[in-house]
Each structure stands twice: as structure tokens, then as C-alpha cells.
Design a protein around this motif. Structure first.
Motif, PDB file in Angstrom:
ATOM      1  N   THR A 154       0.832  -1.208   0.000  1.00  0.00           N
ATOM      2  CA  THR A 154       0.000   0.000   0.000  1.00  0.00           C
ATOM      3  C   THR A 154       0.866   1.258   0.000  1.00  0.00           C
ATOM      4  N   VAL A 161       2.128   7.169  -6.483  1.00  0.00           N
ATOM      5  CA  VAL A 161       1.114   8.144  -6.916  1.00  0.00           C
ATOM      6  C   VAL A 161       1.726   9.537  -7.077  1.00  0.00           C
ATOM      7  N   VAL A 177      -9.743  14.067   0.803  1.00  0.00           N
ATOM      8  CA  VAL A 177      -9.076  13.077  -0.059  1.00  0.00           C
ATOM      9  C   VAL A 177      -9.069  11.723   0.655  1.00  0.00           C
ATOM     10  N   SER A 202     -10.917   8.511  -0.767  1.00  0.00           N
ATOM     11  CA  SER A 202      -9.997   7.468  -1.201  1.00  0.00           C
ATOM     12  C   SER A 202     -10.242   6.160  -0.442  1.00  0.00           C
ATOM     13  N   ALA A 245      -7.932  11.219  -4.821  1.00  0.00           N
ATOM     14  CA  ALA A 245      -8.453  10.136  -3.976  1.00  0.00           C
ATOM     15  C   ALA A 245      -8.497   8.819  -4.745  1.00  0.00           C
ATOM     16  N   ILE A 246      -9.025   8.869  -5.961  1.00  0.00           N
ATOM     17  CA  ILE A 246      -9.156   7.639  -6.745  1.00  0.00           C
ATOM     18  C   ILE A 246      -7.779   7.110  -7.157  1.00  0.00           C
ATOM     19  N   ALA A 247      -6.872   8.035  -7.533  1.00  0.00           N
ATOM     20  CA  ALA A 247      -5.521   7.595  -7.900  1.00  0.00           C
ATOM     21  C   ALA A 247      -4.853   6.878  -6.736  1.00  0.00           C
ATOM     22  N   ILE A 248      -4.932   7.465  -5.536  1.00  0.00           N
ATOM     23  CA  ILE A 248      -4.275   6.833  -4.377  1.00  0.00           C
ATOM     24  C   ILE A 248      -4.894   5.464  -4.091  1.00  0.00           C
ATOM     25  N   SER A 249      -6.233   5.368  -4.129  1.00  0.00           N
ATOM     26  CA  SER A 249      -6.810   4.068  -3.775  1.00  0.00           C
ATOM     27  C   SER A 249      -6.484   3.004  -4.819  1.00  0.00           C
ATOM     28  N   ILE A 250      -6.573   3.344  -6.105  1.00  0.00           N
ATOM     29  CA  ILE A 250      -6.324   2.316  -7.120  1.00  0.00           C
ATOM     30  C   ILE A 250      -4.858   1.848  -7.086  1.00  0.00           C
ATOM     31  N   ILE A 251      -3.928   2.783  -7.006  1.00  0.00           N
ATOM     32  CA  ILE A 251      -2.522   2.372  -7.044  1.00  0.00           C
ATOM     33  C   ILE A 251      -2.127   1.665  -5.737  1.00  0.00           C
ATOM     34  N   SER A 252      -2.717   2.096  -4.603  1.00  0.00           N
ATOM     35  CA  SER A 252      -2.441   1.390  -3.342  1.00  0.00           C
ATOM     36  C   SER A 252      -2.971  -0.036  -3.366  1.00  0.00           C
TER      37      SER A 252
END
Lengths: 202, 92
Positions: free
Chosen positions: A76, A83, A123, A127, B64-71
Motif C-alpha cells: 500500500t 502516486v 481526499v 480514497s 483520492a481515486i488515484a491513491i486508492s487504485i494504485i495502493s
């Protein structure tokens, strides 16, 4: 799922109240939020300490299982770090702090709001909600292509409750135990990791 | 930061006192839920009265979406390696 809707409902209600411009002036809502955070911290501590499973899982299972949350943390945080290459406006610290929510959006967004900023708090909220929703939707596919630990990894802290049913269904009952263990470990670590990441001087 | 960790640790110690007392657990869970609702409501108020956040909601959603998908991708890929080397052998 129902509880996430309720929580999101409270958030939306707050946004609407804020937008309406009809709130009484003269109150320092941020300071109020700070006290609410301490309350939340204490209560979260009580729920960790009083849960027999928090302690039992640590001793019952063999060493292999500990690698599951370790892997999820490393994967993670590595992902969150990447990112910042795609979105240069995010600092490494900000991205890591959001990632370190592991899907535990309520606690992590509250923390990040108080320790960093409102915008990063939002965020974190979006997220981490998205992480939970994506896990619910994608676990069948993830398990098929990446093995029985994939749903647990994707679910992060939510693997112990909200995403457990779908993990148990697609990875099997024996993996449900691993999911609960991993979810508990990550849940306990969220407040520590987020605080460390945002306050570490380096 | 120290204050927060002290409060958290105090909570954990208090929690140890009520191990095996279901009524207390239920009560604590209720309080915990309402504390979360309260904080998220307050976060909502901050967001609603914060022009910067409202004006940047597109950028915030994107981050937000970038962080969740890549994580998710990072943790799933590593878990696939772990699965292959440590867990797969146990399956019949």
C-alpha cells in the motif's frame, strides 16, 4: 455497507449545513473537532483493548500469517508513494498518510483533517471509501488472477468486517480467519501510522 | 502527536478492564459510532464552509481515486507473491 452510508450521510449533511451559510457564527468548529478526535481516539482504544480477539489472534496462528498485514502495509505504501509520480502536486507525506488509512475512512479522515488539512481529510475520506467499495466489487476477479490473499490485501483494514463476507465467499473460510487477523492488525495500526507519517520531522 | 498516542493508550488500558463485559462493549460501540458521526459531520461543515475545498473538488476526487487504485494494486501484487511462495503449498 449500511454503516458507510450512514457515515457518508452525516458528512453530506455537514457539507450542506456549511454551504447553507446559516450556521451560527462565533463557534470554532475546528477546535470542537479536535476534542471530538480525542474522544474518538479514546473510544477506539477501548474497543481495541476490550476485544479478546485483538490479543488472541496474535498468539494463536503461526508465523506465516504475520506476513499478510506486513505485505499489505509495504504494498500500500509503495503504491501511495508511486502516486506522487503521477500527481506531482501531492507530497510524499500526504500520499502516504492517505494510503495508511487502509480503507478505514472514518478514523483516517478525521485524523488527517485535524493533523494536516481539510482538503487532505476529504481526499482520505473519498480514497478510503473507494478502497472499500472497490474491494467489494473486484474481489472475485482479484482472487481469480492474484490468488486467495488478493481480496484481503485489497480490503486492508476493512477485511475484518465490511469486506469479510465477500472475501470469505471467494477465498474460502480458512482465509476468513486470515482476513480478520490482517484487518485487526491494520485497524490497530491506522492511528499510529497516520500520526507518525504526518508528524515525523524529516 | 504525543497527546494523541497517550489518549489512545489510555483507551486500550481502559479497554483491558472491560474485557468479557459485553454490555460495556455495546455501550462503547454506540459511543464510538456517534463520535465518528460527529467528526464526519464536523468535517462536512469544514468542507462546506471552505471555498478552497469546494472549488477543488474535482482535483480532490482525482487524487483520492488515484491513491486508492494504485495502493490496491501495490498491495494485491505483493500479496500474490506472498501467496505463491508461502500459502499455495497448503492448499489441496
Amino acid at each position: 455497507m449500511r454503516s458507510s452510508l450512514i457515515i457518508f450521510g452525516f458528512f453530506v449533511a455537514g457539507v450542506l449545513a456549511g454551504l447553507s451559510g446559516k450556521l451560527p457564527t462565533g463557534y470554532d468548529f475546528d477546535k470542537f473537532g479536535n476534542y471530538a478526535l480525542f474522544l474518538l481516539m479514546f473510544l477506539a482504544g477501548v474497543s481495541i483493548g476490550s476485544d479478546k480477539n485483538s490479543w488472541k489472534v496474535l498468539s494463536t496462528y503461526n508465523y506465516k500469517i504475520i506476513w499478510v498485514p506486513v505485505t499489505i502495509i509495504v504494498g500500500t505504501l509503495a503504491g501511495s508513494a508511486l502516486v506522487t509520480l503521477v500527481i506531482p502536486t501531492l507530497t510524499l507525506r500526504e500520499s502516504l498518510a492517505v494510503g495508511a488509512g487502509f480503507g478505514y475512512y472514518s478514523l483516517s479522515s478525521a485524523f488527517i483533517t485535524q493533523l494536516h488539512s481539510h482538503s487532505l481529510g476529504v481526499v482520505a475520506l473519498l480514497s478510503n471509501i473507494f478502497r472499500e467499495v472497490a474491494t467489494l466489487l473486484a474481489t472475485p476477479i482479484l482472487v481469480k488472477y492474484f490468488g486467495n490473499l488478493a481480496g484481503i490485501a485489497s480490503g486492508g483494514a476493512t477485511a475484518m468486517d465490511t469486506t469479510l463476507p465477500v472475501i470469505s465467499k471467494y477465498s474460502g473460510k480458512s482465509y476468513a480467519i486470515i482476513a480478520v487477523f490482517s484487518g485487526i492488525v491494520l485497524t490497530i495500526l491506522v492511528p499510529f501510522l497516520v500520526t507518525l507519517i504526518l508528524t515525523f520531522k524529516g | 502527536m504525543i497527546t494523541i498516542l497517550v489518549v489512545l493508550s489510555a483507551g486500550i488500558l481502559f479497554g483491558l478492564l472491560i474485557v468479557g463485559k459485553p454490555k460495556w462493549h455495546l455501550f462503547n460501540n454506540h459511543l464510538l459510532n456517534w463520535a465518528i458521526y460527529l467528526l464526519l459531520f464536523l468535517l462536512g461543515i469544514s468542507v462546506g464552509t471552505n471555498r478552497e475545498v469546494i472549488q477543488n473538488i474535482g482535483k480532490i476526487g482525482y487524487e483520492a481515486i488515484a491513491i486508492s487504485i494504485i495502493s490496491i494494486a501495490g498491495s494485491v501484487l505483493l500479496s500474490a507473491i506472498l501467496f505463491k511462495f508461502l500459502f499455495k503449498q497448503d492448499e489441496k
